[in-house]
Design an enzyme around this catalytic site. Sequence first.
Site, PDB file in Angstrom:
ATOM      1  CG  ASP A   1       4.685 -19.057 -18.981  1.00 41.40           C
ATOM      2  OD1 ASP A   1       5.715 -18.362 -18.888  1.00 41.40           O
ATOM      3  OD2 ASP A   1       4.447 -19.801 -19.957  1.00 41.40           O
ATOM      4  CG  HIS A   2       7.621 -13.772 -14.792  1.00 43.00           C
ATOM      5  ND1 HIS A   2       6.704 -12.750 -14.926  1.00 43.00           N
ATOM      6  CD2 HIS A   2       8.525 -13.312 -13.882  1.00 43.00           C
ATOM      7  CE1 HIS A   2       7.029 -11.736 -14.149  1.00 43.00           C
ATOM      8  NE2 HIS A   2       8.139 -12.046 -13.500  1.00 43.00           N
ATOM      9  NE  ARG A   3       7.047 -18.990 -21.626  1.00 41.95           N
ATOM     10  CZ  ARG A   3       6.904 -20.147 -22.270  1.00 41.95           C
ATOM     11  NH1 ARG A   3       7.735 -20.443 -23.270  1.00 41.95           N
ATOM     12  NH2 ARG A   3       5.958 -21.000 -21.924  1.00 41.95           N
TER      13      ARG A   3
ATOM     14  CB  ILE B   1       1.086 -13.953 -15.738  1.00 42.99           C
ATOM     15  CG1 ILE B   1      -0.004 -14.682 -16.529  1.00 42.99           C
ATOM     16  CG2 ILE B   1       0.496 -13.235 -14.538  1.00 42.99           C
ATOM     17  CD1 ILE B   1      -0.677 -15.800 -15.748  1.00 42.99           C
TER      18      ILE B   1
END
Length: 490
Positions: A459-461, A463
């Site tokens: 999850d780029h939010r 990591i």
Amino acid sequence: MIDMSRIKTFNLPDLGEGLTEGEILAWLVKVGDTIELNQPIVEVETAKAAVEIPAKWAGQVQAIHHPEGTTVEVGTPIIAIDTDPGAGPLEAPSTTATPSSDLPTPSAASLAAVEVAPAEGMIEPGLIGGAAPGGRTAVLVGYGPRTTAAKRRPRKGGVPAQAAAAPAPAAPAPQPVVAPVAAAARNGQAATATGGLVLAKPPVRKLAKDLGVDLGAVTGSGPLGSITREDVQQAASGAVAEPIATPSVTTSAASFGTDREQRIPVKGVRKLTAENMSRSAFTAPHVTEFLTVDVTRAMKALDRLRGRREWRDVRVSPLLLVAKAVLLAVKRHPMVNSTWAGDEIVVKDYVNLGIAAATERGLIVPNVKDAGRLSLRELADALNGLVQTAKSGRTSPADMSGGTLTITNVGVFGVDTGTPILPPGESAILAFGAVREMPWVHKGKVKARQVTTLGLSFDHRIIDGELGSKFLRDIGDFLTDPEAALLAWT
């Protein structure tokens, strides 16, 4: 006078994680059987597992309300038990009771009224303590019993439902009073631009909110124009709810009949998986990175482990070392083991390690609780037990709840890697590919080495690229040289 209070009605319980319905797979008792307290009486398939439900009372089975193959809502009566059969025979029920077929059919207006938001200050239907259809109290937060009857599983070769039950023309019903748009918004009910209320149940409104779908712009395909889950999911994916007319073509494919098609009902595990994956794909911004590593030393370490006396009765697979690598990497990068909670990130100091397992009922993800505190032998036993339970179809809902990080072992299917979708609530999932013998540059020479490819979706939010790359690199370092990594990190 016979004391009718001795007849206890057993309702389908909520088996955990907000489940709303279950399919009766098999009755383990029949009418007239004498049963004991906690004796398994029915096997029910929920959206997560097949579960045997025990009896709440000892006594004699008086009635079974739904046959095998029926899907019933949580809170629906499924069996009646005489808790004091020795007290004498029961009186026959009064013949003056109104047959269910003679009950008045609710009007369209009354059905629509169930879906309209309640007056200000009242508890909304479907919430705990609020009213539910049939005068019952809602049994789940945000999930009230449905107004529809129990559903039977379609039989093979049967008449399609559309042809078998063509609805008769309904008499015009009075329209329900429509509240202004402002009042609808105050009560949490979606409204159209013209002020008309949108008919949508609480779970559907919650799904629309999670997916960012404006219910006022969705055309409902349900009863009385109500909006269904499928309508919301189609709107979220950009699909058009109405079928698109296509010009007929005179090809050989057009001559194929329905006898050469198979229609598989979407329910149980498959239905839950579809909902979870759709929700995850549309809410968490996914990024996937790949790393190919030489695992020759790790495979040799497994061979040495299998040869030790205390490990000879334990099934040891490469998945064990991958799981250990993930757990050690989490200790070095705790943020990977976290959950996005809207206005905060919840970093967890425990790892419930999920292992994706393909079963006859569909994909399930049971997890090893607090796996980071287990020794390597304890971890091996836990993984083996988890896999065997999943294959037998006996994984409990509790075993599939609370996961924090997942491994999917696609290598068992001969696949090199993949781009897995995050389970809802998790921030990372690792795909472990097949271990193959391949040419590899080792110590300046090309040699045959055992190689695998790892795929990490996150999850780029939560990591960013640096954290995700370091986490994946650490997993690769461990698999490249487990002994050295253990000495360096522990």
